[in-house]
Design a protein around this motif. Structure first.
Motif, PDB file in Angstrom:
ATOM      1  N   LEU A   1       0.844  -1.189   0.000  1.00  0.00           N
ATOM      2  CA  LEU A   1       0.000   0.000   0.000  1.00  0.00           C
ATOM      3  C   LEU A   1       0.876   1.234   0.000  1.00  0.00           C
ATOM      4  CD1 LEU A   1      -2.677   1.657   0.454  1.00  0.00           C
ATOM      5  CD2 LEU A   1      -2.235   1.368   2.907  1.00  0.00           C
ATOM      6  N   LEU A   2       0.650   2.110  -0.988  1.00  0.00           N
ATOM      7  CA  LEU A   2       1.255   3.437  -1.012  1.00  0.00           C
ATOM      8  C   LEU A   2       0.112   4.417  -1.208  1.00  0.00           C
ATOM      9  CD1 LEU A   2       4.311   2.695  -3.328  1.00  0.00           C
ATOM     10  CD2 LEU A   2       4.359   3.004  -0.842  1.00  0.00           C
ATOM     11  N   ALA A   3      -0.147   5.262  -0.204  1.00  0.00           N
ATOM     12  CA  ALA A   3      -1.342   6.095  -0.225  1.00  0.00           C
ATOM     13  C   ALA A   3      -1.007   7.520   0.178  1.00  0.00           C
ATOM     14  CB  ALA A   3      -2.408   5.523   0.707  1.00  0.00           C
ATOM     15  N   ALA A   4      -1.409   8.479  -0.661  1.00  0.00           N
ATOM     16  CA  ALA A   4      -1.231   9.898  -0.382  1.00  0.00           C
ATOM     17  C   ALA A   4      -2.595  10.500  -0.094  1.00  0.00           C
ATOM     18  CB  ALA A   4      -0.568  10.604  -1.566  1.00  0.00           C
ATOM     19  N   GLY A   5      -2.907  10.710   1.185  1.00  0.00           N
ATOM     20  CA  GLY A   5      -4.212  11.198   1.592  1.00  0.00           C
ATOM     21  C   GLY A   5      -4.243  12.704   1.762  1.00  0.00           C
ATOM     22  N   GLY A   6      -5.433  13.259   1.810  1.00  0.00           N
ATOM     23  CA  GLY A   6      -5.596  14.688   2.007  1.00  0.00           C
ATOM     24  C   GLY A   6      -5.841  15.411   0.705  1.00  0.00           C
ATOM     25  N   THR A   7      -6.600  16.496   0.782  1.00  0.00           N
ATOM     26  CA  THR A   7      -6.975  17.253  -0.403  1.00  0.00           C
ATOM     27  C   THR A   7      -5.758  17.673  -1.213  1.00  0.00           C
ATOM     28  OG1 THR A   7      -8.923  18.084   0.739  1.00  0.00           O
ATOM     29  CG2 THR A   7      -8.220  19.288  -1.229  1.00  0.00           C
ATOM     30  N   GLY A   8      -5.772  17.369  -2.499  1.00  0.00           N
ATOM     31  CA  GLY A   8      -4.701  17.768  -3.404  1.00  0.00           C
ATOM     32  C   GLY A   8      -3.456  16.915  -3.351  1.00  0.00           C
ATOM     33  N   SER A   9      -3.446  15.853  -2.560  1.00  0.00           N
ATOM     34  CA  SER A   9      -2.236  15.040  -2.382  1.00  0.00           C
ATOM     35  C   SER A   9      -1.935  14.204  -3.615  1.00  0.00           C
ATOM     36  CB  SER A   9      -2.385  14.132  -1.161  1.00  0.00           C
ATOM     37  OG  SER A   9      -2.464  14.897   0.015  1.00  0.00           O
ATOM     38  N   ILE A  10      -0.630  14.072  -3.902  1.00  0.00           N
ATOM     39  CA  ILE A  10      -0.146  13.391  -5.099  1.00  0.00           C
ATOM     40  C   ILE A  10       0.783  12.260  -4.695  1.00  0.00           C
ATOM     41  CG2 ILE A  10       1.236  13.665  -7.213  1.00  0.00           C
ATOM     42  CD1 ILE A  10       0.308  16.620  -7.233  1.00  0.00           C
ATOM     43  N   LEU A  11       0.613  11.108  -5.301  1.00  0.00           N
ATOM     44  CA  LEU A  11       1.531   9.982  -5.148  1.00  0.00           C
ATOM     45  C   LEU A  11       2.461   9.969  -6.354  1.00  0.00           C
ATOM     46  CD1 LEU A  11       2.530   7.308  -3.896  1.00  0.00           C
ATOM     47  CD2 LEU A  11       0.651   6.150  -5.090  1.00  0.00           C
ATOM     48  N   THR A  12       3.767  10.112  -6.109  1.00  0.00           N
ATOM     49  CA  THR A  12       4.753  10.128  -7.186  1.00  0.00           C
ATOM     50  C   THR A  12       5.645   8.905  -7.076  1.00  0.00           C
ATOM     51  OG1 THR A  12       4.774  12.555  -7.223  1.00  0.00           O
ATOM     52  CG2 THR A  12       6.626  11.442  -8.251  1.00  0.00           C
ATOM     53  N   LEU A  13       5.737   8.139  -8.154  1.00  0.00           N
ATOM     54  CA  LEU A  13       6.591   6.947  -8.212  1.00  0.00           C
ATOM     55  C   LEU A  13       7.755   7.229  -9.141  1.00  0.00           C
ATOM     56  CD1 LEU A  13       3.836   4.186  -8.595  1.00  0.00           C
ATOM     57  CD2 LEU A  13       4.806   5.120  -6.485  1.00  0.00           C
ATOM     58  N   SER A  14       8.950   7.374  -8.553  1.00  0.00           N
ATOM     59  CA  SER A  14      10.167   7.599  -9.338  1.00  0.00           C
ATOM     60  C   SER A  14      11.211   6.536  -9.037  1.00  0.00           C
ATOM     61  CB  SER A  14      10.743   8.993  -9.044  1.00  0.00           C
ATOM     62  OG  SER A  14       9.846   9.991  -9.478  1.00  0.00           O
ATOM     63  N   ALA A  15      10.787   5.436  -8.420  1.00  0.00           N
ATOM     64  CA  ALA A  15      11.641   4.270  -8.178  1.00  0.00           C
ATOM     65  C   ALA A  15      10.741   3.047  -8.185  1.00  0.00           C
ATOM     66  CB  ALA A  15      12.386   4.405  -6.853  1.00  0.00           C
ATOM     67  N   ALA A  16      11.354   1.889  -8.350  1.00  0.00           N
ATOM     68  CA  ALA A  16      10.608   0.641  -8.531  1.00  0.00           C
ATOM     69  C   ALA A  16       9.798   0.286  -7.295  1.00  0.00           C
ATOM     70  CB  ALA A  16      11.569  -0.488  -8.868  1.00  0.00           C
ATOM     71  N   VAL A  17       8.630  -0.304  -7.548  1.00  0.00           N
ATOM     72  CA  VAL A  17       7.765  -0.849  -6.505  1.00  0.00           C
ATOM     73  C   VAL A  17       7.511  -2.308  -6.868  1.00  0.00           C
ATOM     74  CG1 VAL A  17       5.523  -0.702  -5.360  1.00  0.00           C
ATOM     75  CG2 VAL A  17       6.687   1.394  -6.115  1.00  0.00           C
ATOM     76  N   ASP A  18       8.039  -3.228  -6.056  1.00  0.00           N
ATOM     77  CA  ASP A  18       7.972  -4.663  -6.363  1.00  0.00           C
ATOM     78  C   ASP A  18       7.364  -5.437  -5.208  1.00  0.00           C
ATOM     79  OD1 ASP A  18       9.371  -4.103  -8.687  1.00  0.00           O
ATOM     80  OD2 ASP A  18      11.298  -4.742  -7.875  1.00  0.00           O
TER      81      ASP A  18
END
Length: 267
Positions: A1-18
């Motif tokens: 689980l990768l979660a960015a909560g809150g108004t306007g929040s952004i989840l940025t993936l710039s490295a591998a998720v395995d």
């Protein structure tokens, strides 16, 4: 689980998720930005799923545009892959697709109020003599047994269709649908399947990728294979232009369900 909560929040993936077995759940209140370094992979399990959800915004799989397109080397592309488990990308607005590879599973993409877009600039023209599309280097956006697509506006755009390598397509768009398939394709029925949401509490919930049949478009519906048969097993309906094209030597277009346009033409 990768979660960015809150108004306007952004989840940025710039490295591998395995994950060896999954599931992987990507969640943002606003946007998910997945660049070419942020590949998301189920490495071992054939049932592990990937589920990405942008609650209020868009999902953007961003390639490295300083590098040329190379279908044999996807290092410059944003890629999510399983070993056969389903992939579901769900956004309130747009989904820009890099590469979604579910192998023998189902890929579901929903852009509720926006469009499903090709993240590569692998555009097409056409051969006036044959009527078929022409293209240069091409990166396939969706690799799966089934593709279940829903967009409030467009799926692909004129000149830059969504590139697929799939067995069965079912889609609905409020605007136009443009699909460019590598080999044989059936426009058919896709049953409801699931992806898994994994929560901070360690609970999991199953999320439906709702079943769909045929192709429905609010404007144009244009579907072409590069080198394989095209079979219409469930209805195709559009308000304007319809193109159904089976390209490649010996390819056959089979119509086993209705093809309807309110205003035409149908080609």
């Amino acid at each position: 689980l990768l979660a960015a909560g809150g108004t306007g929040s952004i989840l940025t993936l710039s490295a591998a998720v395995d994950s060896s077995n999954g599931p992987i759940y990507l969640l943002a209140q606003q946007d998910i930005l997945q660049d070419y370094r942020g590949d998301v992979t189920i490495t071992t399990s054939t049932t592990g799923t990937i589920y990405a959800r942008a609650v209020s915004g868009s999902i953007n799989m961003q390639r490295d545009n300083t590098q040329p397109l190379d279908p044999l080397n996807l290092g410059s592309e944003a890629v999510s892959r399983t070993q056969g488990g389903n992939i579901y990308y769900l956004a309130q607005v747009d989904v820009t697709v890099g590469v979604l590879n579910a192998v023998t599973g189902t890929v579901g993409v929903t852009a509720t109020t926006g469009s499903i877009l090709d993240g590569q600039n692998d555009t097409v023209g056409f051969n006036n003599a044959t009527g078929f599309a022409t293209t240069g280097d091409r990166v396939v956006n969706i690799i799966a047994n089934n593709a279940n697509l829903l967009a409030g506006v467009n799926i692909g755009v004129a000149g830059n269709p969504l590139d697929t390598s799939i067995g069965t397509l079912a889609s609905n768009s409020g605007g136009s649908t443009y699909i460019y398939e590598s080999d044989s394709l059936t426009i058919g029925n896709i049953a409801t399947v699931q992806a898994t949401a994994a929560h901070l509490s360690s609970d999991t919930t199953q999320v439906d990728i709702s079943g769909r049949s045929g192709v429905t478009a609010g404007v144009h519906a244009k579907i072409e294979t590069i080198g394989g048969n095209l079979t219409v097993a469930n209805p195709v309906s559009a308000q304007q232009q319809i193109l159904l094209a089976a390209g490649g030597t010996g390819s056959i277009l089979t119509l086993s369900a209705a093809v309807d346009s309110s205003n035409g033409p149908i080609y």
